[in-house]
Design a protein around this motif. Structure first.
Motif, PDB file in Angstrom:
ATOM      1  N   VAL A  94       0.882  -1.166   0.072  1.00  0.00           N
ATOM      2  CA  VAL A  94      -0.022  -0.028   0.047  1.00  0.00           C
ATOM      3  C   VAL A  94       0.996   1.413  -0.169  1.00  0.00           C
ATOM      4  CG1 VAL A  94      -1.775   1.483   1.225  1.00  0.00           C
ATOM      5  CG2 VAL A  94      -2.032  -1.210   1.108  1.00  0.00           C
ATOM      6  N   ALA A  95       1.695   1.367   0.789  1.00  0.00           N
ATOM      7  CA  ALA A  95       2.701   2.508   0.873  1.00  0.00           C
ATOM      8  C   ALA A  95       3.780   2.525  -0.161  1.00  0.00           C
ATOM      9  CB  ALA A  95       3.314   2.403   2.303  1.00  0.00           C
ATOM     10  N   GLY A  96       4.297   1.539  -0.695  1.00  0.00           N
ATOM     11  CA  GLY A  96       5.429   1.482  -1.647  1.00  0.00           C
ATOM     12  C   GLY A  96       4.824   1.238  -3.051  1.00  0.00           C
ATOM     13  N   GLY A  97       3.714   0.350  -3.277  1.00  0.00           N
ATOM     14  CA  GLY A  97       3.395   0.174  -4.305  1.00  0.00           C
ATOM     15  C   GLY A  97       3.733  -1.594  -4.554  1.00  0.00           C
ATOM     16  N   PRO A  98       3.103  -2.039  -5.766  1.00  0.00           N
ATOM     17  CA  PRO A  98       3.300  -3.466  -5.857  1.00  0.00           C
ATOM     18  C   PRO A  98       4.928  -3.820  -6.053  1.00  0.00           C
ATOM     19  CG  PRO A  98       2.269  -2.492  -7.769  1.00  0.00           C
ATOM     20  CD  PRO A  98       2.052  -1.725  -6.559  1.00  0.00           C
ATOM     21  N   LEU A 247       3.034  -6.354 -13.112  1.00  0.00           N
ATOM     22  CA  LEU A 247       2.877  -5.179 -12.512  1.00  0.00           C
ATOM     23  C   LEU A 247       4.029  -4.920 -11.215  1.00  0.00           C
ATOM     24  CD1 LEU A 247       1.374  -2.541 -12.073  1.00  0.00           C
ATOM     25  CD2 LEU A 247      -0.243  -3.665 -10.528  1.00  0.00           C
ATOM     26  N   ILE A 248       4.129  -6.118 -10.655  1.00  0.00           N
ATOM     27  CA  ILE A 248       5.383  -6.308  -9.600  1.00  0.00           C
ATOM     28  C   ILE A 248       6.690  -5.898 -10.036  1.00  0.00           C
ATOM     29  CG2 ILE A 248       6.654  -7.546  -8.001  1.00  0.00           C
ATOM     30  CD1 ILE A 248       3.760  -9.006  -7.465  1.00  0.00           C
ATOM     31  N   LEU A 249       6.932  -6.381 -11.382  1.00  0.00           N
ATOM     32  CA  LEU A 249       8.429  -6.216 -12.067  1.00  0.00           C
ATOM     33  C   LEU A 249       8.460  -4.586 -12.517  1.00  0.00           C
ATOM     34  CD1 LEU A 249       8.606  -9.875 -13.614  1.00  0.00           C
ATOM     35  CD2 LEU A 249       9.814  -8.786 -11.594  1.00  0.00           C
ATOM     36  N   GLU A 256       5.418   4.023 -10.311  1.00  0.00           N
ATOM     37  CA  GLU A 256       4.429   4.732 -10.824  1.00  0.00           C
ATOM     38  C   GLU A 256       3.009   4.417 -10.253  1.00  0.00           C
ATOM     39  OE1 GLU A 256       4.507   7.132 -12.835  1.00  0.00           O
ATOM     40  OE2 GLU A 256       6.427   6.978 -13.634  1.00  0.00           O
ATOM     41  N   ALA A 257       2.894   3.002  -9.505  1.00  0.00           N
ATOM     42  CA  ALA A 257       1.607   2.688  -8.901  1.00  0.00           C
ATOM     43  C   ALA A 257       1.033   3.692  -7.973  1.00  0.00           C
ATOM     44  CB  ALA A 257       1.619   1.171  -8.694  1.00  0.00           C
TER      45      ALA A 257
END
Length: 458
Positions: A94-98, A247-249, A256-257
């Motif tokens: 949530v804080a850093g993104g996937p 999306l993780i990679l 960006e997420a």
């Protein structure tokens, strides 16, 4: 109270800041280079050592130690696999993104070398206490490896570890269990507290053999249960797996997420939660490794190394991948949720596998937290015994059990901040010792390989 809250919030932010994260990961990178990527070349052998019966002497008797390789690994994993695997991963996403999931993997890969180094030193410099039990860990390899002039640093580690154990080990974990039980079963926290305190006392008052026996039963069952539940969700939603991994990679290198292109934020949260989950470099796990029956420091170190792999590469990955799958938008983009922590993990599992999904997380959280209470009691006891003497061990156990009950009925905001700070402070003396004794780690590794090659060791 406000002043204390502000103090620990400030100090904790500094302790877990960029400098610490660079030092933690950097130590792992250095050891990886010095050991020539040992975590890659010997992972298969290490896993085999972890799960096969421990080696005995030619006459059939045991090597020095209190518990088996497996028992030592399960004791360490009992303390390591905890709320961080469920709530911590959700916080990172949530804080850093996937993309934070990817950096958790990177942290674990280098953390395996760190955990290996801790294991080598723990067994090499362990001692037998007045009760005839093994005592080891950073305080012993600092004092015996670096010399008596560094004893103040050993005391610092042991003191930090003692204080941290009452928070991160007992009260914070028991609070998590009480809240989860109340939310899922509507059982009052007091009743949960009494049950948890009694169950804890039954195990921890029996010492390391009792803790290892309980951990060897609970940890494999809870880990298999949680991982199996996660795999069922993944298999039931196969169409979401590839988009989630993509999306993780991609987010790992763009940010960006969530972070709007701030790649540093993605890396920071991934590294911080990864380290917090697998504890590589914190100095806690080598305390359990020192109790193992083993014929060479490297053999137990290899077993210890698998703990980081199992904790982060296996268990945390299940949480991370399922979370990203559940937060994918219609166009494959990341939809930031309004909730985080264990609540997010529970709701995501439940949405992707209606009915049993949420129960997997709830039951997993209860057992993860309980096992952490058991493992950290041993860590704290050994730290307290180093500072106050072996005779203090029984007093420590009683106080520790009391804080389990306390944690279920009081607010823990300040306790959490203080425990988080002292947990981070433990890493400083440990990392200094790892860096200064890296030559010893390399030497012991070469000795083990040479003895295996000559047939002196299996």
């Amino acid at each position: 109270m406000e002043a204390l809250h502000h103090f620990f919030d400030t100090v904790g932010g500094w302790v877990w800041g960029p400098a610490m994260l660079v030092l933690l990961v950097g130590t792992g990178v250095l050891l990886t280079v010095l050991l020539k990527g040992l975590q890659f070349s010997m992972l298969g052998y290490a896993l085999k050592q972890a799960f096969m019966p421990h080696h005995k002497k030619e006459d059939g008797s045991d090597h020095d130690g209190d518990i088996s390789h497996f028992g030592a690994l399960m004791t360490a994993l009992s303390a390591t696999i905890g709320t961080g695997n469920i709530a911590g991963v959700a916080t990172a996403v949530v804080a850093g993104g996937p993309g934070a999931v990817f950096w958790m993997w990177i942290t674990a890969i280098f953390g395996m070398a760190t955990k290996y180094g801790e294991g080598v030193l723990a067994v090499k410099y362990r001692v037998v206490n007045k009760k005839g039990e093994m005592s080891g860990g950073p305080m012993y390899y600092i004092e015996r490896g670096l010399g008596s002039k560094w004893k103040w640093l050993a005391y610092a580690f042991a003191l930090f570890g003692t204080v941290a154990s009452f928070g991160i080990g007992s009260s914070v974990q028991s609070n998590s269990v009480a809240q989860a039980v109340q939310a899922s079963f509507e059982i009052d926290t007091v009743y949960t507290g009494v049950a948890l305190t009694v169950l804890t006392a039954i195990v921890v008052l029996g010492g390391i053999r009792s803790i290892a026996k309980a951990s060897s039963l609970i940890v494999p069952l809870m880990a298999v249960f949680y991982v199996a539940g996660g795999l069922v969700i993944i298999m039931a939603n196969l169409d979401l797996v590839l988009p989630a991994l993509k999306l993780i990679l991609s987010d790992a290198f763009t940010g960006e997420a969530v972070a709007g292109g701030a790649i540093g934020s993605v890396i920071r949260y991934g590294v911080a939660r990864g380290v917090f989950s697998n504890e590589a470099g914190m100095g806690s796990a080598p305390i359990a490794a020192a109790a193992a029956k083993t014929d060479h420091p490297v053999r137990q170190a290899l077993v210890s190394m698998t703990g980081t792999f199992l904790d982060t590469i296996v268990v945390c990955s299940i949480t991370g991948i399922v979370l990203v799958m559940g937060l994918l938008g219609a166009g494959g983009e990341f939809v930031k949720p309004e909730i985080t922590g264990a609540a997010l993990t529970t709701s995501t599992f439940d949405r992707l596998l209606p009915g049993p999904g949420g129960w997997v997380v709830t039951i997993g959280l209860i057992f993860f937290a309980y096992s952490t209470i058991l493992g950290w009691c041993y860590y704290g006891e050994k730290c307290a015994a180093y500072v106050f003497g072996d005779g203090f061990a029984n007093v420590y156990r009683v106080v520790y059990v009391a804080t389990v009950m306390l944690g279920t009925v009081v607010s823990l905001d300040l306790v959490w901040l203080a425990a988080d700070t002292f947990n981070g402070l433990m890493a400083v003396p440990n990392l200094i010792a790892l860096l200064l004794l890296s030559g010893v780690i390399v030497k012991e590794t070469k000795d083990f390989k040479a003895k295996r090659k000559s047939g002196e060791l299996p």
